[in-house]
Scaffold this active site. Sequence first.
Site, PDB file in Angstrom:
ATOM      1  N   SER A  69       0.846  -1.188   0.000  1.00 51.12           N
ATOM      2  CA  SER A  69       0.000   0.000   0.000  1.00 51.12           C
ATOM      3  C   SER A  69       0.881   1.238   0.000  1.00 51.12           C
ATOM      4  O   SER A  69       1.977   1.247   0.574  1.00 51.12           O
ATOM      5  CB  SER A  69      -0.961   0.013   1.183  1.00 51.12           C
ATOM      6  OG  SER A  69      -0.255   0.113   2.372  1.00 51.12           O
TER       7      SER A  69
ATOM      8  N   HIS B  63       1.290  12.128   0.372  1.00 48.04           N
ATOM      9  CA  HIS B  63       0.814  13.470   0.724  1.00 48.04           C
ATOM     10  C   HIS B  63       1.829  14.479   0.179  1.00 48.04           C
ATOM     11  O   HIS B  63       2.987  14.491   0.602  1.00 48.04           O
ATOM     12  CB  HIS B  63       0.668  13.613   2.237  1.00 48.04           C
ATOM     13  CG  HIS B  63      -0.415  12.757   2.815  1.00 48.04           C
ATOM     14  ND1 HIS B  63      -1.750  13.048   2.641  1.00 48.04           N
ATOM     15  CD2 HIS B  63      -0.367  11.619   3.553  1.00 48.04           C
ATOM     16  CE1 HIS B  63      -2.477  12.128   3.259  1.00 48.04           C
ATOM     17  NE2 HIS B  63      -1.670  11.241   3.813  1.00 48.04           N
TER      18      HIS B  63
ATOM     19  N   HIS C 270      -3.431   7.376  -3.375  1.00 49.08           N
ATOM     20  CA  HIS C 270      -3.437   6.150  -2.581  1.00 49.08           C
ATOM     21  C   HIS C 270      -3.542   4.944  -3.526  1.00 49.08           C
ATOM     22  O   HIS C 270      -4.310   4.965  -4.481  1.00 49.08           O
ATOM     23  CB  HIS C 270      -4.636   6.176  -1.630  1.00 49.08           C
ATOM     24  CG  HIS C 270      -4.962   4.844  -1.041  1.00 49.08           C
ATOM     25  ND1 HIS C 270      -6.154   4.190  -1.302  1.00 49.08           N
ATOM     26  CD2 HIS C 270      -4.248   4.037  -0.221  1.00 49.08           C
ATOM     27  CE1 HIS C 270      -6.158   3.034  -0.651  1.00 49.08           C
ATOM     28  NE2 HIS C 270      -5.029   2.911   0.005  1.00 49.08           N
TER      29      HIS C 270
ATOM     30  N   ASN D 239      -3.234   0.425  -3.424  1.00 48.34           N
ATOM     31  CA  ASN D 239      -3.098  -0.761  -2.592  1.00 48.34           C
ATOM     32  C   ASN D 239      -3.493  -1.984  -3.400  1.00 48.34           C
ATOM     33  O   ASN D 239      -4.483  -1.965  -4.136  1.00 48.34           O
ATOM     34  CB  ASN D 239      -4.009  -0.604  -1.355  1.00 48.34           C
ATOM     35  CG  ASN D 239      -4.318  -1.916  -0.661  1.00 48.34           C
ATOM     36  OD1 ASN D 239      -5.460  -2.352  -0.633  1.00 48.34           O
ATOM     37  ND2 ASN D 239      -3.302  -2.545  -0.130  1.00 48.34           N
ATOM     38  N   THR D 240      -2.703  -3.049  -3.309  1.00 52.59           N
ATOM     39  CA  THR D 240      -3.132  -4.346  -3.856  1.00 52.59           C
ATOM     40  C   THR D 240      -2.699  -5.437  -2.884  1.00 52.59           C
ATOM     41  O   THR D 240      -1.690  -5.301  -2.187  1.00 52.59           O
ATOM     42  CB  THR D 240      -2.538  -4.649  -5.257  1.00 52.59           C
ATOM     43  OG1 THR D 240      -1.138  -4.314  -5.262  1.00 52.59           O
ATOM     44  CG2 THR D 240      -3.241  -3.853  -6.353  1.00 52.59           C
ATOM     45  N   ARG D 241      -3.490  -6.493  -2.833  1.00 53.47           N
ATOM     46  CA  ARG D 241      -3.211  -7.560  -1.858  1.00 53.47           C
ATOM     47  C   ARG D 241      -3.735  -8.900  -2.363  1.00 53.47           C
ATOM     48  O   ARG D 241      -4.653  -8.944  -3.189  1.00 53.47           O
ATOM     49  CB  ARG D 241      -3.866  -7.214  -0.520  1.00 53.47           C
ATOM     50  CG  ARG D 241      -5.359  -6.922  -0.660  1.00 53.47           C
ATOM     51  CD  ARG D 241      -5.973  -6.302   0.598  1.00 53.47           C
ATOM     52  NE  ARG D 241      -7.396  -6.023   0.369  1.00 53.47           N
ATOM     53  CZ  ARG D 241      -7.886  -4.875  -0.075  1.00 53.47           C
ATOM     54  NH1 ARG D 241      -7.073  -3.863  -0.338  1.00 53.47           N
ATOM     55  NH2 ARG D 241      -9.177  -4.704  -0.274  1.00 53.47           N
TER      56      ARG D 241
ATOM     57  N   HIS E  91      -9.097   9.101 -14.842  1.00 55.06           N
ATOM     58  CA  HIS E  91     -10.158   8.116 -15.072  1.00 55.06           C
ATOM     59  C   HIS E  91     -10.045   7.451 -16.444  1.00 55.06           C
ATOM     60  O   HIS E  91     -10.313   6.254 -16.578  1.00 55.06           O
ATOM     61  CB  HIS E  91     -11.529   8.766 -14.852  1.00 55.06           C
ATOM     62  CG  HIS E  91     -11.907   8.830 -13.401  1.00 55.06           C
ATOM     63  ND1 HIS E  91     -12.354   7.727 -12.699  1.00 55.06           N
ATOM     64  CD2 HIS E  91     -11.851   9.838 -12.503  1.00 55.06           C
ATOM     65  CE1 HIS E  91     -12.585   8.062 -11.439  1.00 55.06           C
ATOM     66  NE2 HIS E  91     -12.290   9.345 -11.285  1.00 55.06           N
TER      67      HIS E  91
ATOM     68  N   HIS F  41     -21.029  11.200   7.270  1.00 57.22           N
ATOM     69  CA  HIS F  41     -21.363  12.311   8.178  1.00 57.22           C
ATOM     70  C   HIS F  41     -21.169  13.669   7.507  1.00 57.22           C
ATOM     71  O   HIS F  41     -21.772  14.655   7.897  1.00 57.22           O
ATOM     72  CB  HIS F  41     -20.561  12.211   9.474  1.00 57.22           C
ATOM     73  CG  HIS F  41     -19.082  12.359   9.298  1.00 57.22           C
ATOM     74  ND1 HIS F  41     -18.301  11.390   8.720  1.00 57.22           N
ATOM     75  CD2 HIS F  41     -18.235  13.372   9.613  1.00 57.22           C
ATOM     76  CE1 HIS F  41     -17.040  11.802   8.706  1.00 57.22           C
ATOM     77  NE2 HIS F  41     -16.977  12.998   9.228  1.00 57.22           N
TER      78      HIS F  41
END
Lengths: 275, 275
Positions: free
Chosen positions: A99, A103, A113, A115-117, A146, A176
Amino acid sequence: MDLEIKKDLTSNWFKLLQNAICNDISVLENKKINFKSTTWKKNHKKDEGGGEFRILQDGKVFDKVGVNYSKVYGKFPKKFQKKILGASKDPRFWASGISVVMHMKNPIIPAMHFNTRFISTTQQWFGGGMDVTPSKKDDLEKKDIHNTLKNMCNKHNKNYYKRYKKWCDQYFYLPHRKERRGIGGIFFDYKNDNFEKDFEFIRDLGITFQILFNKIIRNKINKKWTIKDKEIQYIKRGRYTEFNLLYDRGTKFGLQTGGNVEGILMSLPPLAKWK
Amino acid sequence: MDLEIKKDLTSNWFKLLQNAICNDISVLENKKINFKSTTWKKNHKKDEGGGEFRILQDGKVFDKVGVNYSKVYGKFPKKFQKKILGASKDPRFWASGISVVMHMKNPIIPAMHFNTRFISTTQQWFGGGMDVTPSKKDDLEKKDIHNTLKNMCNKHNKNYYKRYKKWCDQYFYLPHRKERRGIGGIFFDYKNDNFEKDFEFIRDLGITFQILFNKIIRNKINKKWTIKDKEIQYIKRGRYTEFNLLYDRGTKFGLQTGGNVEGILMSLPPLAKWK
């Protein structure tokens, strides 16, 4: 294909990609600042794997970037077993992944960001994605990101982009605030159609992320920004922190199962503000 | 005593205390900076109460201080009913409270938190507490705070201090860091021994908090601090943010039940850092 070979192939790829991405980042920083690397073991009494996370801070390009690799195995604690696909009756698992969270110093360059798993219980699957969080609107850049992801996805399956883009929008959402974390990207989980093809897709996504972050950063690296842009970035990072601590499943899961805290919370920004 | 009278008495007290605390804060700031007040309604279609939160930022004494009053009522959403004492069969509730969070400019003055509330479902109870989070160790101050709380508690019941101090230590704990949020204080919930006596205790705690924060701040208001002290405070505020977003029940509950986001997240520090 034998499961042990799949484990070797995937974890080796994630490690290789960690090196490649860190190398790119070092080049972007003109090799004038180094990563701080931390290797850790999941369990000090018996072998349950571990990982290496690398963090670079206060660079010319990056305020903070973390590149995290891990390969862990063992048994899920009882109370988590039922939450994990294929683990309700057999708590044994194996998991490896990479991952990356970036910033940026220049607030007109978006946070990124990736991430691969690969996870193995009584079932095996891939998960991951990449998404982008600008603090300054840039429609052209958004479109390019995109389109790049769409073209990459289409090489593998014409349904992926639409499905995984939607999944991303739904996942990186702050209910929220009634707002998205950023401009999205792609996100997927429980991917187990066909190991060879899925693994090809996973590698393609890693390489696409490499191409994209290099392109996005190089395009804006010398562009001017204002204190006001930076303040807006700090507030956006507050939202990023809210998402990661309130909602991110990976963060919660890692902290609850005794993962490496510094590695898990490497995704948090170096500095966040709340008005 | 009639339940409606209890509601009036408690909510009036919380409102009165909000004014008194804000007044103290204004005096500490030499009245040179004002609170920004926001009143909100829980539901715009029908009367379900609301509240007023007041935030003062970038003062000479306070980086950020929020003083939140609310009085809300209505029905709990179905999925929360079972989580709330006395609401499993009847979803109607009434709740009023005050909460205060102080993030200080001078990093050798601790952050302080105070909250008291009265809740009514088919049962009625008080909850609340106060706790202190220094970023710089001060054993004398810690001792004084705990002695003051102990003496106050002992006036009401010889068992309170020990019980509520322990509750506080257990509640304000970051399991993933294996560390406490601060030096503790007292914390309690589901308090319904005897309305008159409980309410006396609640008022006494409010006044004790007023005395304590004035004393703690005035004692250190002119003491010198270094950039290094401030950096340590920013890191401590990162931990504070982690606690509030990962674990605080009030934050979670508020966000999930559609409370006022700005009011709920007023507890977050103005600026937090992660190394």
